[in-house]
Design a protein around this motif. Structure first.
Motif, PDB file in Angstrom:
ATOM      1  N   UNK A 208       0.816  -1.217   0.000  1.00 39.04           N
ATOM      2  CA  UNK A 208       0.000   0.000   0.000  1.00 39.04           C
ATOM      3  C   UNK A 208       0.848   1.265   0.000  1.00 39.04           C
ATOM      4  N   UNK A 209       2.101   1.170   0.468  1.00 31.76           N
ATOM      5  CA  UNK A 209       2.973   2.340   0.511  1.00 31.76           C
ATOM      6  C   UNK A 209       3.699   2.588  -0.808  1.00 31.76           C
ATOM      7  N   UNK A 210       3.775   1.566  -1.646  1.00 28.76           N
ATOM      8  CA  UNK A 210       4.443   1.703  -2.937  1.00 28.76           C
ATOM      9  C   UNK A 210       3.450   2.253  -3.953  1.00 28.76           C
ATOM     10  N   UNK A 211       3.715   3.434  -4.489  1.00 24.90           N
ATOM     11  CA  UNK A 211       2.734   4.092  -5.354  1.00 24.90           C
ATOM     12  C   UNK A 211       2.402   3.279  -6.604  1.00 24.90           C
ATOM     13  N   UNK A 212       3.360   2.541  -7.122  1.00 25.35           N
ATOM     14  CA  UNK A 212       3.125   1.773  -8.341  1.00 25.35           C
ATOM     15  C   UNK A 212       2.281   0.526  -8.052  1.00 25.35           C
ATOM     16  N   UNK A 213       2.591  -0.158  -6.960  1.00 24.84           N
ATOM     17  CA  UNK A 213       1.787  -1.328  -6.585  1.00 24.84           C
ATOM     18  C   UNK A 213       0.381  -0.896  -6.202  1.00 24.84           C
ATOM     19  N   UNK A 214       0.287   0.215  -5.476  1.00 19.59           N
ATOM     20  CA  UNK A 214      -1.027   0.724  -5.088  1.00 19.59           C
ATOM     21  C   UNK A 214      -1.871   1.060  -6.321  1.00 19.59           C
ATOM     22  N   UNK A 215      -1.238   1.638  -7.327  1.00 18.62           N
ATOM     23  CA  UNK A 215      -1.955   1.975  -8.559  1.00 18.62           C
ATOM     24  C   UNK A 215      -2.442   0.711  -9.264  1.00 18.62           C
ATOM     25  N   UNK A 216      -1.632  -0.334  -9.242  1.00 19.32           N
ATOM     26  CA  UNK A 216      -2.045  -1.598  -9.846  1.00 19.32           C
ATOM     27  C   UNK A 216      -3.220  -2.213  -9.082  1.00 19.32           C
ATOM     28  N   UNK A 217      -3.180  -2.138  -7.752  1.00 21.25           N
ATOM     29  CA  UNK A 217      -4.304  -2.632  -6.957  1.00 21.25           C
ATOM     30  C   UNK A 217      -5.571  -1.854  -7.284  1.00 21.25           C
ATOM     31  N   UNK A 218      -5.431  -0.540  -7.445  1.00 17.17           N
ATOM     32  CA  UNK A 218      -6.598   0.279  -7.781  1.00 17.17           C
ATOM     33  C   UNK A 218      -7.160  -0.100  -9.146  1.00 17.17           C
ATOM     34  N   UNK A 219      -6.282  -0.311 -10.118  1.00 17.49           N
ATOM     35  CA  UNK A 219      -6.749  -0.705 -11.455  1.00 17.49           C
ATOM     36  C   UNK A 219      -7.449  -2.062 -11.410  1.00 17.49           C
ATOM     37  N   UNK A 220      -6.896  -2.993 -10.637  1.00 19.74           N
ATOM     38  CA  UNK A 220      -7.547  -4.306 -10.524  1.00 19.74           C
ATOM     39  C   UNK A 220      -8.927  -4.152  -9.901  1.00 19.74           C
ATOM     40  N   UNK A 221      -9.053  -3.241  -8.930  1.00 19.59           N
ATOM     41  CA  UNK A 221     -10.351  -2.991  -8.310  1.00 19.59           C
ATOM     42  C   UNK A 221     -11.348  -2.390  -9.281  1.00 19.59           C
TER      43      UNK A 221
END
Length: 309
Positions: A208-221
């Motif tokens: 959740x702290x990594x902006x790139x991983x967080x963005x990928x999680x958001x896109x998957x959502x």
């Protein structure tokens, strides 16, 4: 009430244990050394809300020896549901209620493929717990809660009675008038972190702290929101925001069960999470590239774990 709890892992162990503290006749289905330890010493639950030890009325090795219960609480993994349903058919009464508490969104359909649809309720739970050794459950995070309801949304006498059973065990419970939406809301949260955690092999605090991983999680959502819209499920952007609030509220070192299972070489619920999104998206012509990437990258690991069963 005679209650059978199938699957005494993190979920069944915690909620089954709570129910076994009541005056209801609660029986467990637990195999191997885990079942043996419970049979001999009871079920020890170590919980952030207070430890306890529960003694079920009986511990069955298989479903073959159960006797016409009033309620079956199914707490196995999603991929085990059809086998459980097949085994339950012919062993339960016409008015037995069957309540699944899995994380996926196909639980009701998997059960009603073999059982009378009128006997199956929809449900989910919120708890983070795991087996910590034979006969021992560790509840280490999250406020435990059961949410359930009639599939058609009616507030029936039997559902109200079951709500009372959970309350008598000190379980926080919600009787939902739209259990499908409630199940999808949890699915959104779980699916966003499970596969991504297995891909990165990182704790939720790192992701959740990594902006790139967080963005990928958001896109998957967002892909899941689009699929839900095509399936007539009322998920909204607000649900996505709430999912991230839940992610941000988790303890830094938390991990999802799919991640833990895959990293340990055990069969997981991958096919019921990101795999489900991919399969259903194909039916509706919905593009889900992030979920597809996660699923197809992890699928060989899943296949390897099942080959070793």
């Amino acid at each position: 009430m005679q209650i059978i709890v199938v699957g005494i892992g993190g979920v069944g162990g915690y909620f089954g244990g709570r129910l076994a503290l009541t005056d209801h006749r609660v029986e467990f289905v637990a195999r191997g050394t885990h079942g043996k330890a419970i049979r001999e010493n009871g079920l020890e639950v170590k919980s952030i809300d207070g430890d306890f030890r529960a003694f079920p009325y009986k511990v069955h090795e298989t479903l073959d020896t159960i006797d016409a219960p009033d309620l079956v609480l199914v707490c196995t993994k999603s991929w085990q549901l059809e086998e459980v349903a097949q085994q339950l058919a012919g062993r339960i009464k016409s008015n037995t209620l069957v309540l699944p508490l899995q994380n996926g969104v196909e639980s009701v359909e998997k059960l009603t493929g073999h059982l009378d649809p009128g006997q199956v309720l929809g449900g989910l739970c919120k708890v983070i717990s795991k087996i910590d050794g034979p006969g021992i459950i560790d509840h280490f995070a999250f406020h435990p809660q059961v949410i359930f309801g009639e599939v058609n949304g009616e507030r029936t006498e039997r559902a109200i009675a079951l709500e009372g059973v959970f309350r008598s065990a000190g379980i926080d419970v919600i009787l939902s008038d739209d259990i499908q939406l409630a199940v999808w809301r949890k699915f959104l949260f779980i699916c966003m972190i499970s596969g991504m955690g297995a891909i990165t092999r990182q704790e939720i605090g790192v992701m959740r702290a990594d902006e790139h991983i967080r963005a990928l999680m958001e896109t998957s959502g967002k892909e899941i929101l689009e699929l839900a819209k095509h399936k007539g499920v009322g998920l909204t952007e607000k649900d996505l925001e709430n999912a991230f609030r839940a992610i941000d509220a988790q303890k830094y070192h938390s991990t999802a069960s799919v991640q833990r299972d895959l990293m340990a070489g055990r069969p997981s619920e991958l096919h019921d999470f990101n795999g489900y999104v991919v399969r259903e998206a194909e039916k509706y012509g919905v593009e889900v590239p992030v979920n597809a990437f996660i699923y197809y990258c992890l699928r060989p690991m899943e296949a390897k774990s099942r080959a070793h069963e």
